[in-house]
Scaffold this active site. Structure first.
Site, PDB file in Angstrom:
ATOM      1  N   ALA A   1     -95.622 -24.060  -6.376  1.00  0.00           N
ATOM      2  CA  ALA A   1     -95.808 -25.335  -5.703  1.00  0.00           C
ATOM      3  C   ALA A   1     -96.608 -26.249  -6.629  1.00  0.00           C
ATOM      4  O   ALA A   1     -97.258 -25.796  -7.565  1.00  0.00           O
ATOM      5  CB  ALA A   1     -96.539 -25.126  -4.375  1.00  0.00           C
TER       6      ALA A   1
ATOM      7  N   GLY B   1     -94.759 -20.399  -5.026  1.00  0.00           N
ATOM      8  CA  GLY B   1     -93.700 -20.985  -4.216  1.00  0.00           C
ATOM      9  C   GLY B   1     -92.332 -20.856  -4.863  1.00  0.00           C
ATOM     10  O   GLY B   1     -91.312 -20.749  -4.161  1.00  0.00           O
TER      11      GLY B   1
ATOM     12  N   GLU C   1     -91.161 -17.495  -3.915  1.00  0.00           N
ATOM     13  CA  GLU C   1     -90.802 -17.466  -2.495  1.00  0.00           C
ATOM     14  C   GLU C   1     -89.471 -18.157  -2.235  1.00  0.00           C
ATOM     15  O   GLU C   1     -88.713 -17.750  -1.348  1.00  0.00           O
ATOM     16  CB  GLU C   1     -91.929 -18.099  -1.677  1.00  0.00           C
ATOM     17  CG  GLU C   1     -93.175 -17.215  -1.652  1.00  0.00           C
ATOM     18  CD  GLU C   1     -94.347 -17.841  -0.934  1.00  0.00           C
ATOM     19  OE1 GLU C   1     -94.848 -17.244   0.028  1.00  0.00           O
ATOM     20  OE2 GLU C   1     -94.767 -18.944  -1.351  1.00  0.00           O
TER      21      GLU C   1
ATOM     22  N   GLU D   1    -101.063 -16.367  -5.922  1.00  0.00           N
ATOM     23  CA  GLU D   1    -101.794 -17.296  -5.046  1.00  0.00           C
ATOM     24  C   GLU D   1    -103.244 -16.889  -4.797  1.00  0.00           C
ATOM     25  O   GLU D   1    -104.138 -17.743  -4.720  1.00  0.00           O
ATOM     26  CB  GLU D   1    -101.075 -17.440  -3.699  1.00  0.00           C
ATOM     27  CG  GLU D   1     -99.841 -18.319  -3.723  1.00  0.00           C
ATOM     28  CD  GLU D   1     -98.564 -17.558  -4.006  1.00  0.00           C
ATOM     29  OE1 GLU D   1     -97.482 -18.076  -3.713  1.00  0.00           O
ATOM     30  OE2 GLU D   1     -98.649 -16.409  -4.527  1.00  0.00           O
TER      31      GLU D   1
END
Length: 249
Positions: free
Chosen positions: A64, A107, A110, A130
């Site tokens: 992200a 992210g 994911e 993370e």
């Protein structure tokens, strides 16, 4: 769509390619990318097609967007910005194929986990760091990764920040296939070709039944099969099979 947009959409009759396009940021997933992914999902929900998800610049997605993530607060987390779009991708009617080159972290990992298939290159680095940034992998990894690789390895990735290389990811079937970098796009088309040779409604219902909760079986299997038993596609494909078998005898 502009070639400078953070998501490029390349559409064909039976498939669509969604290409993350922020190479200057290693395709970090920002709010604009999320918004464009929602638009693409809406089209795929209205007109189901196989979706290929990939990156540009030799990277899938390094995670992200940290600059945006740093400023997010409780209400942003509760909105499920990334978890919502990744779950929507997982629920798309037709199969999804992630083409993973280079980094797929946080992210980005994911997003790859949310796809039905993952094809990578020898340069893949896949994991969830993370916890090292003071947060958790809240966009699907904390539960989806256990389903994919089992609890011991899932905990290792989530709690120690370990990153898998391509060989390790292939060994635990987190990658379905590893191909040379220059063959990655062709491999994605090959996977899409395999899928689109099947009966479209059969593929669509098989995916839905596969993801149905345990308590829905076997009733949902029987209902889906009842629908397929009435289709002309089933009759024609079985007739063709029997004709080919007769011709070989």
């Amino acid at each position: 769509m502009s070639l400078s947009a953070p998501l490029l959409v390349e559409e064909r009759d039976d498939r669509v390619t969604l290409r993350l396009n922020r190479p200057e940021a290693k395709n970090a997933i920002d709010q604009e990318t999320v918004d464009l992914l929602h638009e693409a999902c809406a089209r795929l929900e209205r007109s189901p097609k196989v979706a290929i998800v990939t990156g540009s610049g030799g990277v899938f997605a390094a995670g992200a967007d940290i600059a945006q993530l740093r400023e997010r607060r409780r209400e942003d987390a509760l909105r499920g910005i990334n978890s919502g779009i990744f779950d929507r991708i997982r629920r798309l009617p037709m199969p999804t194929i992630a083409l993973v080159d280079g980094y797929a972290l946080g992210g980005g990992a994911e997003l790859a986990y949310a796809c039905d298939f993952r094809v990578g290159t020898p340069r893949v680095k896949l994991g969830n760091p993370e916890a090292g940034l003071g947060i958790l992998a809240a966009a699907g990894a904390t539960w989806r990764l256990k389903e994919l690789v089992g609890e011991p390895l899932a905990k290792e990735l989530l709690l120690t920040g370990r990153v898998l290389d391509a060989g390790e990811a292939l060994g635990v079937r987190l990658l379905n296939e590893v191909v040379p970098q220059q063959e990655l796009d062709a491999a994605g088309q090959r996977w899409a070709d395999r899928i689109t040779k099947q009966a479209p409604l059969a593929v669509r219902l098989a995916k839905s039944v596969f993801h149905a909760p345990a308590e829905a079986h076997p009733v949902i299997d029987d209902i889906a099969q009842a629908v397929l038993f009435e289709t002309e596609d089933k009759y024609q494909r079985m007739t063709a099979f029997l004709e080919r078998k007769k011709g070989r005898s």
